[in-house]
Each structure stands twice: as structure tokens, then as C-alpha cells.
Write an enzyme that holds these catalytic residues in place. Structure first.
Site, mmCIF file in Angstrom:
data_model
loop_
_atom_site.group_PDB
_atom_site.id
_atom_site.type_symbol
_atom_site.label_atom_id
_atom_site.label_comp_id
_atom_site.label_asym_id
_atom_site.label_seq_id
_atom_site.Cartn_x
_atom_site.Cartn_y
_atom_site.Cartn_z
ATOM 1 N N HIS A 1 0.843 -1.206 0.000
ATOM 2 C CA HIS A 1 0.000 0.000 0.000
ATOM 3 C C HIS A 1 0.878 1.256 0.000
ATOM 4 C CE1 HIS A 1 -3.896 -1.933 1.821
ATOM 5 N NE2 HIS A 1 -3.594 -2.380 0.614
ATOM 6 N N TYR B 1 -10.103 4.659 6.459
ATOM 7 C CA TYR B 1 -10.453 5.028 7.830
ATOM 8 C C TYR B 1 -11.562 6.072 7.767
ATOM 9 C CZ TYR B 1 -5.997 2.885 9.205
ATOM 10 O OH TYR B 1 -4.966 2.008 9.411
ATOM 11 N N PRO C 1 -6.214 -0.515 18.093
ATOM 12 C CA PRO C 1 -5.781 -0.960 16.753
ATOM 13 C C PRO C 1 -5.832 0.113 15.663
ATOM 14 C CG PRO C 1 -7.919 -1.901 17.318
ATOM 15 C CD PRO C 1 -7.424 -1.218 18.542
ATOM 16 N N LYS D 1 -0.580 -0.620 14.936
ATOM 17 C CA LYS D 1 0.777 -0.634 15.491
ATOM 18 C C LYS D 1 1.096 -1.837 16.385
ATOM 19 C CE LYS D 1 2.544 2.972 13.649
ATOM 20 N NZ LYS D 1 2.664 2.448 12.286
ATOM 21 N N TYR E 1 2.603 6.401 10.338
ATOM 22 C CA TYR E 1 1.875 5.237 9.814
ATOM 23 C C TYR E 1 2.827 4.182 9.246
ATOM 24 C CZ TYR E 1 -1.969 2.621 7.795
ATOM 25 O OH TYR E 1 -2.868 1.633 7.509
HETATM 26 P P1 RFL Z 1 -0.062 -12.532 21.372
HETATM 27 O O1 RFL Z 1 -0.360 -12.598 19.938
HETATM 28 O O2 RFL Z 1 -1.186 -12.257 22.319
HETATM 29 O O3 RFL Z 1 0.631 -13.911 21.767
HETATM 30 C C1 RFL Z 1 0.857 -14.271 23.106
HETATM 31 C C2 RFL Z 1 0.893 -15.778 23.193
HETATM 32 O O4 RFL Z 1 1.158 -16.179 24.543
HETATM 33 C C3 RFL Z 1 0.292 -17.227 24.899
HETATM 34 N N1 RFL Z 1 0.147 -17.242 26.367
HETATM 35 C C4 RFL Z 1 0.799 -18.109 27.158
HETATM 36 N N2 RFL Z 1 1.668 -19.075 26.901
HETATM 37 C C5 RFL Z 1 2.152 -19.779 27.953
HETATM 38 N N3 RFL Z 1 1.805 -19.525 29.226
HETATM 39 C C6 RFL Z 1 0.914 -18.572 29.544
HETATM 40 N N4 RFL Z 1 0.580 -18.346 30.802
HETATM 41 C C7 RFL Z 1 0.385 -17.801 28.488
HETATM 42 N N5 RFL Z 1 -0.482 -16.772 28.412
HETATM 43 C C8 RFL Z 1 -0.622 -16.453 27.141
HETATM 44 C C9 RFL Z 1 -0.989 -16.921 24.161
HETATM 45 O O5 RFL Z 1 -1.803 -18.077 23.989
HETATM 46 C C10 RFL Z 1 -0.452 -16.402 22.834
HETATM 47 O O6 RFL Z 1 -0.274 -17.415 21.883
HETATM 48 O O7 RFL Z 1 1.067 -11.470 21.694
HETATM 49 P P2 RFL Z 1 2.371 -11.019 20.822
HETATM 50 O O8 RFL Z 1 3.093 -12.209 20.306
HETATM 51 O O9 RFL Z 1 3.082 -10.011 21.644
HETATM 52 O O10 RFL Z 1 1.748 -10.325 19.522
HETATM 53 C C11 RFL Z 1 1.074 -9.106 19.625
HETATM 54 C C12 RFL Z 1 -0.025 -9.027 18.581
HETATM 55 O O11 RFL Z 1 -0.768 -10.230 18.592
HETATM 56 C C13 RFL Z 1 -0.937 -7.847 18.836
HETATM 57 O O12 RFL Z 1 -0.203 -6.691 19.158
HETATM 58 C C14 RFL Z 1 -1.822 -7.482 17.664
HETATM 59 O O13 RFL Z 1 -2.576 -8.549 17.174
HETATM 60 C C15 RFL Z 1 -2.761 -6.386 18.119
HETATM 61 N N6 RFL Z 1 -3.832 -6.204 17.190
HETATM 62 C C16 RFL Z 1 -3.585 -5.516 16.066
HETATM 63 N N7 RFL Z 1 -2.321 -5.041 15.819
HETATM 64 C C17 RFL Z 1 -2.038 -4.401 14.673
HETATM 65 O O14 RFL Z 1 -0.876 -4.024 14.452
HETATM 66 N N8 RFL Z 1 -3.036 -4.180 13.747
HETATM 67 C C18 RFL Z 1 -4.320 -4.651 13.941
HETATM 68 O O15 RFL Z 1 -5.137 -4.496 13.071
HETATM 69 C C19 RFL Z 1 -4.636 -5.338 15.122
HETATM 70 N N9 RFL Z 1 -5.869 -5.844 15.328
HETATM 71 C C20 RFL Z 1 -5.109 -6.749 17.440
HETATM 72 C C21 RFL Z 1 -6.101 -6.563 16.469
HETATM 73 C C22 RFL Z 1 -5.368 -7.461 18.614
HETATM 74 C C23 RFL Z 1 -6.622 -8.013 18.858
HETATM 75 N N10 RFL Z 1 -6.821 -8.701 20.103
HETATM 76 C C24 RFL Z 1 -5.821 -8.692 21.125
HETATM 77 C C25 RFL Z 1 -7.945 -9.416 20.500
HETATM 78 C C26 RFL Z 1 -7.363 -7.106 16.679
HETATM 79 C C27 RFL Z 1 -7.631 -7.836 17.857
HETATM 80 C C28 RFL Z 1 -9.009 -8.401 17.985
HETATM 81 C C1 PHB Z 2 -6.724 -4.991 9.908
HETATM 82 O O1 PHB Z 2 -6.493 -5.314 8.727
HETATM 83 O O2 PHB Z 2 -7.181 -5.804 10.712
HETATM 84 C C2 PHB Z 2 -6.434 -3.602 10.330
HETATM 85 C C3 PHB Z 2 -5.846 -2.716 9.438
HETATM 86 C C4 PHB Z 2 -5.562 -1.418 9.828
HETATM 87 C C5 PHB Z 2 -5.863 -1.013 11.113
HETATM 88 C C6 PHB Z 2 -6.447 -1.899 12.011
HETATM 89 C C7 PHB Z 2 -6.736 -3.206 11.614
HETATM 90 O O3 PHB Z 2 -5.572 0.248 11.497
#
Ligand code: RFL
Ligand code: PHB
Length: 397
Positions: A72, A202, A294, A298, A386
Site C-alpha cells: 500500500h 479510515y 488498533p 501498530k 503510519y
Molecule cells: P499474542 O499474539 O497475544 O501472543 C501471546 C501468546 O502467549 C500465549 N500465552 C501463554 N503461553 C504460555 N503460558 C501462559 N501463561 C500464556 N499466556 C498467554 C498466548 O496463547 C499467545 O499465543 O502477543 P504477541 O506475540 O506479543 O503479539 C502481539 C499481537 O498479537 C498484537 O499486538 C496485535 O494482534 C494487536 N492487534 C492488532 N495489531 C495491529 O498491528 N493491527 C491490527 O489491526 C490489530 N488488530 C489486534 C487486532 C489485537 C486483537 N486482540 C488482542 C484481540 C485485533 C484484535 C481483535
Molecule cells: C486490519 O487489517 O485488521 C487492520 C488494518 C488497519 C488497522 C487496524 C486493523 O488500522
């Protein structure tokens, strides 16, 4: 069992750290509470900064994101139902972001880990960490009913917001900063062509925020701001599509292809930082240490930059026998974390309807959006955040 670095959590942070350490000849074992299928089933982030793509390359897993990710060059801001493109690449001297799902990143890292024959212990129950304030840390857990123990030099807490690592730090040794937002995001995944394949959309509207993203040319990821107390069952697919359309500009609303959702969930929005990110021989990385709403995309990218700082510090420790890198890890990581926290909070504040911002709040938001799309200085500030600030931003000034 013994290893050099015990990694708790097989999310993107843990898997990426494991791969970078392995490439440098540092032994590591990952302990994960869930099964591999469960981890792969979580639908989360979708936008990768170039820094994150570079790290995937460094970890040896860059082939599929290069072939299947969508680059993008811009984003689209919608307000008063009118669309305004921001030329992110032009404003940042050529930088881009890549649309590629977190699920795919996780799969690529899991496949590489399996191919290298590295150990990941899934479905580990009752994980607990000990002795990280001394010189001999230990991880204890239960697998198939059997109590197991892993001795190590260091523990990497990559276990997300609800993990055990941050919670194991003695109270008083940690300061937590938090802001909880008074709404959530309802997200759906659907196998329909994205309404916009060249840019994330957005939308600020009187009805609340809306976002159009993608996972591939045939799979869309869309969100609408919703009351935090809403339940997924209250949102039929028809209600979702109708609401999203009303938040966009008429041309895009008309063009949007709808279809049955294959995933639907509501996520709360939170800003959170725990300081510091190191306690003796325990390091926190990714969501274990911080959460961003989100809106700025980031979360995953910050997890990747933490892992870059931490892997470099550990590699320096093992290869050059110096603690300088690990001593500086928390300061370095937190500097980048707070910049992303600021950006994510700002974009969230700009784009959502808040309960206490009635007519005045909406007008001020629109004035700021007007400024943002018409001022090159303001657009550039948005664009450079961004695409992701450089890893050494501000470190040497
Ligand atoms: P994760 O992905 O939560 O992974 C942590 C892992 O640890 C395990 N765990 C354990 N393992 C052993 N013992 C325990 N006691 C444990 N407790 C937990 C869990 O099962 C899991 O597998 O953290 P990590 O690796 O730091 O990664 C971070 C990202 O996953 C997170 O920052 C992003 O997904 C946040 N996020 C988004 N980030 C973006 O950059 N763009 C997005 O669009 C975006 N959308 C989102 C998101 C996070 C969401 N969450 C948290 C529900 C949308 C959602 C819905
Ligand atoms: C997504 O693709 O899930 C997404 C993309 C951009 C955002 C948040 C979520 O700012």
C-alpha cells in the site's frame, strides 16, 4: 530440560524471537498455553511496517509476504462522507506498508520453526516462572498431566496481555499506565473482494468509526465502532453491512461487495504500557508489555520492533560477552513504544465518536481532519508515523 532462552508464548513476538535467536546460533524453547491450531485461528492484525517485513526477511521467512502481501502506498480518510487520499509513500520519501495477515505471519514462522527442528511445547498448563531475579531462572509447567521444568539463562515473556510473565513481577517493581476507551470494534472477515485494495480506508462519521481492510484480493476485513457492551449476536451480517456502508462515502458504499461473514468478534480498545520491560533475567516483549488501540495498526509492528531490540541485545550478550545491550533493552524499546502509543491514541481520538463529544467534539474533529488533508506538514506527520518511525529514531539526537 535446559535451554539458553526460554520463550513464553508462541504468538508473533515469541515465534519471531525464536527464529532470530536460532539464526544466531542461540538455543531456545517456546512454551505455549494453547494448541498450534488455536493460535493460528485468532484473527488479528493486517498491516505490516517495512521494518516488520525486513525482520521477517532477516528471520528467513520473507518469501510468502513478498509474493502474497499487497503493498500500500496510501491511506484513505473519510469524513462528512467524502474520501480523501493521503499519499503516504510520496510524503515519506518512498516508504510503504504491506497488507498481510497476522495469521499468515504466524503460520510462516511456525513452518520455519518446524523445518529447523526447533522445540515448541504447545498446550502447556499452569506455566510459572521462577528465579529470574537471580542467575538461574526456571520455567515450570504441566504437559499431559506431567509436571516439567525448563532451566535457562533468560526468560522472554512473549505471552501477551493476559500472560503469566508480567503478572509474576513483584508489585512495586513495575509501573502500569492505562487508558480504556468507552467503545469497542466489531470486526468481520468475509470472502468477498475488498472494496479498496490499494489503501486502508479510515472513516470518521456521525454514526461512529468504520474501517475497510483486507487479507487478500478475495478476503476482506472490515470494522465498525460499537458500544462496548454489545454482543456479537446482536449484529447480524445484514446489520453490519448496512452500518458500515452508512459510515463511508456513497461511491464506496455502492461498490462494496457483501457476503456471509466467516468470523465476527468484538474487541475492546485500550492503551497500556508497563515499565520497565526487564526484571533481572526476565524480558517482556510485545503485548505482554504494552497494548495500543488498533486504529494505528501498530500492535504487531511494536511486537516486532521489541523483538528486534531484544534479539540484538541477546546476540550481543552471547557473542561478545557484554551486558550493555540487555541493560539498555527496556529504555530503547519503551522509547519506540511511547511514540506508537501517542500516535495510536491520537488517531483513535480523531476518528471515533466519544460519548462526551457531541456537536462540538465532532466539529473539532472535522476541523482537524480538514487540516490534516490540506496541510502537507500535517499529512507528513501522519504518514511518517503510519509507515513506522525508524528503529533508532531520536536515539542519537
Ligand atoms: P499474542 O499474539 O497475544 O501472543 C501471546 C501468546 O502467549 C500465549 N500465552 C501463554 N503461553 C504460555 N503460558 C501462559 N501463561 C500464556 N499466556 C498467554 C498466548 O496463547 C499467545 O499465543 O502477543 P504477541 O506475540 O506479543 O503479539 C502481539 C499481537 O498479537 C498484537 O499486538 C496485535 O494482534 C494487536 N492487534 C492488532 N495489531 C495491529 O498491528 N493491527 C491490527 O489491526 C490489530 N488488530 C489486534 C487486532 C489485537 C486483537 N486482540 C488482542 C484481540 C485485533 C484484535 C481483535
Ligand atoms: C486490519 O487489517 O485488521 C487492520 C488494518 C488497519 C488497522 C487496524 C486493523 O488500522
Amino acid at each position: 530440560m535446559r535451554t539458553q532462552v526460554a520463550i513464553i508464548g508462541a504468538g508473533p513476538s515469541g515465534l519471531l524471537l525464536g527464529q532470530l535467536l536460532h539464526k544466531a546460533g542461540i538455543d531456545n524453547i517456546i512454551i505455549e498455553r494453547q494448541s498450534a491450531d488455536y493460535v493460528l485461528g485468532r484473527i488479528r492484525a493486517g498491516i505490516l511496517e517495512q521494518i516488520t517485513v525486513d525482520l521477517l526477511n532477516e528471520a528467513g521467512v520473507g518469501a510468502r509476504v513478498a509474493a502474497e502481501g499487497t503493498v500500500h502506498h496510501s491511506i484513505e480518510l473519510v469524513y462528512r462522507n467524502t474520501r480523501h487520499p493521503i499519499d503516504v509513500t510520496g510524503l515519506t520519501g518512498g516508504k510503504v506498508v504491506t497488507a498481510y495477515g497476522q495469521t499468515e505471519v504466524t503460520k510462516d514462522l511456525m513452518d520455519a520453526r518446524a523445518a529447523a527442528g526447533l522445540t515448541t511445547l504447545y498446550s502447556a498448563a499452569d506455566v510459572s516462572i521462577h528465579g529470574f531475579d537471580g542467575s538461574s531462572p526456571v520455567v515450570r509447567f504441566r504437559q499431559n498431566g506431567e509436571l516439567k521444568e525448563l532451566a535457562c539463562d533468560f526468560i522472554a515473556g512473549c505471552d501477551g496481555f493476559h500472560g503469566v510473565c508480567r503478572a509474576s513481577v513483584p508489585e512495586g517493581a513495575i509501573t502500569e499506565y492505562e487508558k480504556v476507551y468507552p467503545f469497542g470494534w466489531l470486526g468481520i472477515l468475509a470472502d468477498v473482494p475488498p472494496v479498496s485494495t490499494h489503501a486502508i480506508v479510515y472513516a470518521n462519521s456521525e454514526r461512529g468509526f468504520g474501517l475497510c481492510s483486507m487479507r487478500s484480493l478475495t478476503r476482506s476485513r472490515y470494522y465498525v465502532q460499537c458500544p462496548i457492551e454489545d454482543k456479537v449476536e446482536q449484529w447480524s451480517d445484514d446489520r453490519f453491512w448496512d452500518e458500515l456502508r452508512r459510515r463511508l462515502d456513497p461511491e464506496m458504499a455502492e461498490r462494496m461487495v457483501t457476503g456471509p461473514s466467516i468470523e465476527k468478534s468484538i474487541a475492546p480498545l485500550r492503551s497500556f504500557v508497563a515499565e520497565p520491560m526487564r526484571f533481572g533475567r526476565l524480558f517482556l516483549a510485545g503485548d505482554a508489555a504494552h497494548i495500543v488501540p488498533p486504529t494505528g495498526a501498530k500492535g504487531l509492528n511494536l511486537a516486532a520492533s521489541d523483538v528486534k531490540y531484544l534479539s540484538s541485545a541477546l546476540i550481543e550478550y552471547y557473542h561478545e560477552r557484554t551486558s550493555a545491550g540487555i541493560d539498555d533493552y527496556s529504555r530503547k524499546a519503551l522509547a519506540r513504544v511511547w511514540r506508537a502509543e501517542r500516535f495510536s491514541w491520537w488517531l483513535t481520538s480523531l476518528m471515533h465518536r466519544f460519548p462526551d463529544t457531541q456537536g462540538f467534539g465532532q466539529k473539532v474533529q472535522e476541523a482537524e481532519l480538514e487540516y490534516l488533508v490540506n496541510s502537507e506538514a500535517a499529512s507528513r506527520s501522519l504518514a511518517e508515523n503510519y509507515v513506522g518511525l525508524p528503529l533508532d529514531f531520536g536515539q542519537f539526537r
